[in-house]
Scaffold this active site. Structure first.
Site, PDB file in Angstrom:
ATOM      1  N   GLU A  45      62.658  26.190   6.089  1.00  0.00           N
ATOM      2  CA  GLU A  45      61.435  25.526   5.634  1.00  0.00           C
ATOM      3  C   GLU A  45      61.797  24.610   4.454  1.00  0.00           C
ATOM      4  O   GLU A  45      62.538  25.038   3.571  1.00  0.00           O
ATOM      5  CB  GLU A  45      60.386  26.542   5.176  1.00  0.00           C
ATOM      6  N   ALA A  88      61.063  33.688  -1.735  1.00  0.00           N
ATOM      7  CA  ALA A  88      61.366  34.372  -0.483  1.00  0.00           C
ATOM      8  C   ALA A  88      60.839  33.544   0.678  1.00  0.00           C
ATOM      9  O   ALA A  88      60.053  32.621   0.487  1.00  0.00           O
ATOM     10  CB  ALA A  88      60.723  35.750  -0.462  1.00  0.00           C
ATOM     11  N   MET A  89      61.269  33.916   1.908  1.00  0.00           N
ATOM     12  CA  MET A  89      60.920  33.110   3.077  1.00  0.00           C
ATOM     13  C   MET A  89      60.576  34.002   4.267  1.00  0.00           C
ATOM     14  O   MET A  89      61.280  34.952   4.568  1.00  0.00           O
ATOM     15  CB  MET A  89      62.116  32.198   3.403  1.00  0.00           C
ATOM     16  N   GLU A  90      59.487  33.629   4.948  1.00  0.00           N
ATOM     17  CA  GLU A  90      58.868  34.481   5.966  1.00  0.00           C
ATOM     18  C   GLU A  90      59.416  34.326   7.378  1.00  0.00           C
ATOM     19  O   GLU A  90      58.687  34.582   8.348  1.00  0.00           O
ATOM     20  CB  GLU A  90      57.360  34.188   5.988  1.00  0.00           C
ATOM     21  N   GLU A  97      55.166  37.611   2.090  1.00  0.00           N
ATOM     22  CA  GLU A  97      55.991  37.179   3.228  1.00  0.00           C
ATOM     23  C   GLU A  97      55.633  37.978   4.476  1.00  0.00           C
ATOM     24  O   GLU A  97      55.593  37.437   5.578  1.00  0.00           O
ATOM     25  CB  GLU A  97      57.488  37.302   2.901  1.00  0.00           C
TER      26      GLU A  97
HETATM   27  N1  BES Z   1      57.192  29.805   2.731  1.00  0.00           N
HETATM   28  C1  BES Z   1      57.431  30.069   1.360  1.00  0.00           C
HETATM   29  C2  BES Z   1      58.848  29.833   0.964  1.00  0.00           C
HETATM   30  C3  BES Z   1      59.247  28.384   0.882  1.00  0.00           C
HETATM   31  C4  BES Z   1      58.682  27.563  -0.026  1.00  0.00           C
HETATM   32  C5  BES Z   1      60.208  27.871   1.685  1.00  0.00           C
HETATM   33  C6  BES Z   1      59.078  26.237  -0.103  1.00  0.00           C
HETATM   34  C7  BES Z   1      60.584  26.553   1.616  1.00  0.00           C
HETATM   35  C8  BES Z   1      60.022  25.724   0.711  1.00  0.00           C
HETATM   36  C9  BES Z   1      57.097  31.518   1.014  1.00  0.00           C
HETATM   37  O1  BES Z   1      56.173  32.129   1.838  1.00  0.00           O
HETATM   38  C10 BES Z   1      56.481  31.490  -0.342  1.00  0.00           C
HETATM   39  O2  BES Z   1      55.405  31.000  -0.469  1.00  0.00           O
HETATM   40  N2  BES Z   1      57.176  31.999  -1.344  1.00  0.00           N
HETATM   41  C11 BES Z   1      56.760  31.960  -2.712  1.00  0.00           C
HETATM   42  C12 BES Z   1      56.354  33.310  -3.223  1.00  0.00           C
HETATM   43  C13 BES Z   1      54.963  33.671  -2.894  1.00  0.00           C
HETATM   44  C14 BES Z   1      54.636  35.061  -3.324  1.00  0.00           C
HETATM   45  C15 BES Z   1      53.952  32.718  -3.478  1.00  0.00           C
HETATM   46  C16 BES Z   1      57.947  31.470  -3.484  1.00  0.00           C
HETATM   47  O3  BES Z   1      59.040  31.425  -2.915  1.00  0.00           O
HETATM   48  O4  BES Z   1      57.781  31.114  -4.644  1.00  0.00           O
HETATM   49 ZN    ZN Z   2      54.182  31.676   1.443  1.00  0.00          ZN
END
Ligand code: BES
Ligand code: ZN
Length: 873
Positions: free
Chosen positions: A127, A268-270, A304
């Site tokens: 992502e 983190a990444m889902e 996630e």
């Molecule tokens: N999908 C995102 C991770 C992501 C963000 C991947 C930007 C690539 C680019 C993930 O679900 C996410 O939102 N992570 C947050 C933490 C969450 C608890 C708000 C993060 O990584 O800060």
């Molecule tokens: Zn997210």
């Protein structure tokens, strides 16, 4: 030199993909510097597309080797290829398979996007647009495919081979190599693809879903860290149960895996069935993680996991719809944490974050709608607005249509759109149908940027026993949006008397506590108001707005004591403190209002009832809160000074009360990360911090004693921070001891770096520069950079904003050094300049010059060029 030219992407230009990819077969042969990928795609023309002609696949920095059409090697005149794309000139009219071989060097991937190495493992991050760094593809979220992944590697180097879905096959090969095949039956967009390979340890558990299916749970970490996963595993199981109970959502594969890596741009990444985490949000032991770390692990594991339904099963049509998955999933993780912990405390913390991160973004040059309509670089739109304001919008929807209609709308959404890539309009339509309401005006929350202001004025008519309340909405202009349409606001409110809420009426009926303001201005007449009331507006922070209402000190004290809404009781404490702080900024010799001190004394005396809440009320508004309230021509040094004066006064006048609180909140027995115990620690450490602001030797001795005998990181860090802030030999001693104690623990050393980067001292800049030479620091690891540099520019207002501009220069140099290696990390640091326009003239000029200098540099990444240009616009 001119600024780099950026090519914007527009929502209005969205077209359905010309081709669909039904299946993807990835064959990955891992080698440290020469990894070979063969991707075999089954493609067909999209019946819903008018598109004709060539098939154009995205690529980013790829090395092409060969391509085959339906099994036959393609002659070079049948396609054109570059590192940025592959084009098949005359694709067959009927479905066909296209295989492409590429090569890449995981060891040289410093962007941490695509396939890269972290310590000794291979991992991926796709992502938003990282899959195109692995193979040529239609790398957009509305192309959903079923993936099969075969991974091959040296057994010794990578005994563990993971990808999405279920493992269908594995075995050994010649030359000490082995392989595994994974199949994910759920069609997904490329951004959810993941692969991990390495020598990792694993902790296993299991979860039985409510329909009785057993799911295997696995957490992968570096060897030796197995004992730090228990809390994450427990949080995962609680998340799985909660999603069944609160949203009726069950997990869908037979296995759910989490991998912790130490080099990661985000939290983190889902990825489907294979979440990849920054190890900071998995590893947690009482001796190494603070209470806030535990809470963050719990929230991010949940977040996630919840994406499995909000994001994965139902995904985004395009990246403009990012808030469809992120805002909604943040709302869901906030609700989860509220149910696991204290709801009011969680709400207050979320609002603090919203105000500090999102309001400042929305009030400056980087303001954008929750659903943007144009972007230069999508990576720069994972913002507080998309996430935090996006979650607030979902919360308002629930408030407006009620719990039942909201639940029905969610059910409809899951049922109608499962397996699809959809838009915010699709999402809102489900709620419009479920509630039988027109949500057209509500949609403006996704389209209009800026923090609305609600101005309230009230008047009590003693004789008539009525209270007239006028509410006005003011929508400030923001970049690209000079004029705005009136929006819809759910405003929870009550009228409070000396002994609590008054049972008032509205339109002759008992008032249920909620009004929906849809007009520019509206007047409400409440009845049955038999005593002078204080309006308690925006209870629970029912809308993400700036509320302006003239409440004097007496009114705030009434709310502080008698409001039934805990959020507004906390808000009253903050509003009162803010009044005093603003006076102190103007004139540091202003005497502190004794009624405020008495009120804080009262809070401390009742602290045992809800310690976490009391701790929040005791904490003064932050320097950035004060700066935001001042609005323009801010002098960060004056703000800091005002806050210090108030802290010193409280420390002096409440010494006995604070000592008593420290004593009462001390616990015997072993550490537990549970909210109740964490709350007592937060009050105790808040009291310790405040009393040390007085600088008396007894106070500092208490901190030193806590530092020496703490059996958990929360108390140890709190004492360390307090001692370091005292700028005394005891502080230096503690810093030295801490460094020795945790020499081998990078995540703990990060905290040590952060504490020093935060010190509001002239010498801090030099200290930070020196710490960059500490062997524990590295410009290549995002966690290290954020701990030292990120903390300096986002949590040290006086030193980042030094009057001589050296703070800006320093951070700019680091951004420019990081940019060629990791543009995302560099761009995120640059966001620290987002409030530069609100500074006093000297600093404003220096910050602008620094931004201009960055923007002018040749060869900037798109990420940094975009932030620099928008910040200056
Ligand atoms: N999908 C995102 C991770 C992501 C963000 C991947 C930007 C690539 C680019 C993930 O679900 C996410 O939102 N992570 C947050 C933490 C969450 C608890 C708000 C993060 O990584 O800060
Ligand atoms: Zn997210």
């Amino acid at each position: 030199m001119t600024a780099a030219a950026l090519e914007p992407v527009r929502l209005a230009d969205y077209r359905v993909p010309a081709f669909l990819i039904d299946t993807v077969h990835l064959d990955i042969r891992l080698e440290r510097t020469q990894t070979r990928i063969v991707s075999t795609l089954t493609l067909r023309r999209n019946p819903h597309s008018a598109g004709q002609g060539a098939l154009k696949l995205d690529g980013d920095g790829l090395v092409f080797v060969e391509a085959w059409l339906d099994g036959v090697s393609l002659p070079s005149d049948a396609y054109s290829v570059s590192p940025h794309g592959f084009s098949l000139h005359q694709p067959p009219a009927e479905p066909f398979t296209l295989a492409i071989e590429t090569r890449l060097d995981p060891s040289a991937n410093t962007q941490l996007m695509g396939l890269y190495r972290s310590n000794s493992a291979y991992c991926t991050q796709c992502e938003a647009e990282g899959f195109r760094r692995i193979t040529y593809f239609l790398d957009r979220p509305d192309v959903l495919s079923v993936y099969t992944t075969r991974i091959e590697a040296s057994f010794q180097e990578a005994p563990v081979l993971l990808a999405n879905g279920n493992r269908t096959e594995h075995g050994s090969l010649a030359d000490g190599r082995h392989y595994a095949v994974w199949h994910d039956p759920f069609p997904k967009p490329s951004y959810l693809f993941a692969m991990v390979a390495g020598d990792l340890a694993m902790v296993a558990d299991s979860f039985t879903t409510r329909s009785g299916r057993e799911v295997r749970l696995e957490i992968y970490v570096e060897h030796g860290k197995e004992d730090r996963c228990a809390y994450a595993m427990d949080a995962l199981k609680r998340s799985m149960r909660w999603d069944e109970q609160a949203f009726g959502r069950e997990y869908d594969l037979d296995i759910f895996m989490i991998v912790a890596v130490s080099d990661f741009n985000m939290g983190a990444m889902e990825n489907k069935g294979l979440n990849i985490f920054n190890d900071k949000y998995v590893l947690a032991l009482p001796q190494t993680a603070t209470d806030s770390d535990f809470a963050a692990v719990e929230a991010i594991i949940a977040h996630e996991y919840f994406h499995n339904w909000t994001g994965n099963r139902i995904t985004c049509r395009d990246w403009f719809q990012l808030c469809l998955k992120e805002g909604l999933t943040v709302f869901r993780d906030q609700e989860f944490s509220s149910d696991q912990r204290s709801r009011p405390v969680k709400r207050i913390n979320d609002v603090k974050l919203l105000r500090s991160q999102q309001f400042s973004e929305d009030g400056g040059p980087l303001a954008h709608p929750v659903r943007p309509e144009i972007y230069n670089e999508i990576n720069n739109f994972y913002t507080a607005t998309v996430y935090e304001k996006g979650a607030e919008v979902v919360r308002m929807l629930k408030t407006l249509i009620g719990d039942e209609a909201f639940a029905a709308g969610m059910d409809l959404y899951f049922q109608r759109h499962d397996g699809e890539a959809v838009t915010i309009e699709d999402f809102l339509t489900c709620f419009a149908e479920a509630s039988r309401r027109d949500l057209g005006q509500f949609m403006l929350w996704y389209r209009q940027s800026g923090t609305p202001e609600i101005r309230a004025e009230g008047q009590w008519d003693e004789e008539a026993g009525t209270y007239h309340l006028s509410l006005k909405q003011i929508l400030p202009p923001t970049p690209g949006q000079p004029n705005k349409q009136p929006m819809l606001f759910p405003i929870r409110l009550g009228l409070v008397g000396e002994d609590g809420d008054l049972p008032v009426t509205l339109d002759g009926k008992p008032f249920d506590g909620l009004v929906a303001l849809a007009e520019s201005e509206r007047n409400y007449v409440f009845g049955n108001v038999r005593q002078a009331p204080v309006p308690s507006l925006l209870r629970g922070f029912s809308a993400p707005v700036k509320l302006t209402v003239a409440l004097d000190e007496e009114a705030l004290l009434t709310l502080l004591k008698a409001d039934s809404d805990p959020f507004n009781r906390w808000q009253a404490s903050q509003s009162y403190a803010l009044k005093l702080l603003l006076r102190l900024v103007k004139d540091p010799t202003t005497p502190v209002d004794p009624r405020f001190i008495a009120a804080v004394r009262g809070l401390l005396a009742g602290g045992a009832v809800d310690p976490a809440f009391t701790a929040l009320s005791l904490a003064l508004p932050s320097e950035t809160d004060i700066a935001r309230e001042i609005g323009n021509d801010v002098d960060p040094q004056a703000v800091y000074q005002a806050r210090s004066i108030l802290r010193r006064t409280l420390a002096r006048d409440l010494q006995a009360d604070l000592l008593r609180t420290i004593e009462n909140m001390t616990m015997a027995g072993p550490y537990s990360p549970q909210a109740a115990d964490a709350g007592r620690r937060s009050l105790r450490n808040g009291a310790l911090d405040l009393i040390c602001a007085g600088g008396t030797p007894q106070a500092l001795d208490a901190a030193a004693a806590q530092f020496d005998k703490a059996d958990n990181m929360t108390d140890e860090m709190a004492a360390l921070a307090t001692l370091a802030l005292s700028a005394t030999p005891a502080g230096e001693r503690a810093l030295h001891n801490f460094r020795e104690r945790y020499d081998n623990d990078p995540l703990v050393i990060d905290k040590w770096m952060g504490v020093q980067a935060m010190l509001p001292l002239e010498a801090t800049l030099d200290r930070v520069k020196e710490l960059m030479h500490d062997p524990a620091f590295s410009l290549h690891n995002p966690n290290r950079v954020r701990a030292l540099i990120g903390t300096f520019c986002s949590a040290n207002q006086t030193q980042f904003n030094r009057a001589d501009g050296e703070g800006y220069r320093f951070v700019a140099d680091i951004i420019l050094a990081i940019d060629p290696k990791n543009p995302q990390l560099a761009a995120r640091l640059l966001v620290a300049f987002k409030t530069w326009r609100s500074l006093e003239q000297g600093r404003r000029t220096l910050a602008a010059a620094t931004l201009r200098d960055i923007a002018r540099r040749p060869g900037l990444s798109r990420d940094v060029a975009d932030i620099a240009q928008r910040s200056l616009a």
